[in-house]
Design a protein around this motif. Structure first.
Motif, PDB file in Angstrom:
ATOM      1  N   TRP A 193       0.782  -1.244   0.000  1.00 11.52           N
ATOM      2  CA  TRP A 193       0.000   0.000   0.000  1.00 11.52           C
ATOM      3  C   TRP A 193       0.816   1.299   0.000  1.00 11.52           C
ATOM      4  O   TRP A 193       0.283   2.373  -0.307  1.00 11.52           O
ATOM      5  N   LYS A 204      -3.135   8.989  -1.170  1.00 10.87           N
ATOM      6  CA  LYS A 204      -2.912   7.881  -2.106  1.00 10.87           C
ATOM      7  C   LYS A 204      -2.593   6.603  -1.340  1.00 10.87           C
ATOM      8  O   LYS A 204      -3.105   5.520  -1.660  1.00 10.87           O
ATOM      9  N   SER A 236      -4.760   3.016  -1.130  1.00  8.93           N
ATOM     10  CA  SER A 236      -4.178   1.707  -1.421  1.00  8.93           C
ATOM     11  C   SER A 236      -4.300   0.784  -0.214  1.00  8.93           C
ATOM     12  O   SER A 236      -4.515  -0.429  -0.357  1.00  8.93           O
ATOM     13  N   THR A 260      -7.697  -0.798  -0.199  1.00  5.12           N
ATOM     14  CA  THR A 260      -7.783  -1.920  -1.136  1.00  5.12           C
ATOM     15  C   THR A 260      -7.110  -3.160  -0.567  1.00  5.12           C
ATOM     16  O   THR A 260      -7.651  -4.271  -0.634  1.00  5.12           O
TER      17      THR A 260
END
Length: 220
Positions: free
Chosen positions: A55, A164, A168, A171
């Motif tokens: 990530w 950002k 990540s 996810t």
């Protein structure tokens, strides 16, 4: 005329130096996001440097960067060093405090292209819909750092990377939660199958004794 110009330039420089010198030295940049997973899932992604490649917003900036892991496998005492191109530079991170599912505090040392030592923290809090993760970096600017802040919006620059990274992380956390759920379903199914098999074997073993054919006694 030249003397006046130089004098004016010197005055401007002195004013600029004064402005820079009086700017606050301490800084904190932070961003937060809610991940639709339990705190232990999100915590695990941060507490283990081996998983940052899942990530981190900087991990793929240089595919050839050198990574070194030392100290503890994870948690307090774990250390991660990197060295790469101009985009990632060189530095080291060490976990100084790790409270399971609550907080991770990291000593962040930049070695190249400039030197600086800051503190990075990740705080995890259960909220409606999952876990709130707050990612923050704090430290103290020297004179050059203060000067850079006059011409660059550091909060926006660093905040963009944090956003950002958190996206990540979301996810990666969702994938980990799904993996854990599937593993748990497989475990439960295996236990159920084993229990059913054991019950069937026990029933089969008891059947001859309970349902055997009686032998008639001989007629005198």
């Amino acid at each position: 005329m030249l003397k006046k110009l130089l004098g004016g330039l010197a005055a401007v420089i002195l004013v600029l130096v004064g402005v820079i010198a009086t700017r606050p030295a301490a800084f904190t940049y932070q961003r937060s996001a809610t991940l639709p997973v339990s705190a232990d899932v999100a915590f695990a992604l941060v507490n283990d440097f081996h998983r940052w490649n899942e990530w981190s917003p900087w991990d793929n900036l240089d595919p050839n960067q050198k990574r070194t892991f030392t100290g503890a496998e994870s948690g307090t005492g774990a250390s991660y060093a990197w060295a790469g191109n101009d985009q990632v530079g060189e530095g080291r991170m060490t976990i100084e405090e790790s409270k399971p599912n609550e907080r991770v505090t990291i000593k962040l040392e930049f070695l190249k292209p400039w030197t600086a030592t800051n503190t990075t923290t990740f705080a995890f809090k259960p909220v409606e819909g999952g876990t709130e993760v707050v990612w923050a970096m704090s430290g103290t600017n020297d004179f050059m750092g203060k000067a850079m802040c006059l011409v660059m919006d550091m909060d926006a620059m660093i905040g963009k990377d944090f956003e950002k990274g958190l996206a990540s992380m979301k996810t990666a956390a969702e994938a980990e939660a799904k993996k854990r759920a599937e593993a748990e379903a497989t475990r439960v199914a295996a236990e159920k199958a084993a229990a059913e098999k054991a019950a069937a074997e026990a029933a089969a073993a008891a059947a001859p004794a309970e349902g055997g054919t009686a032998v008639a006694a001989p007629t005198p």
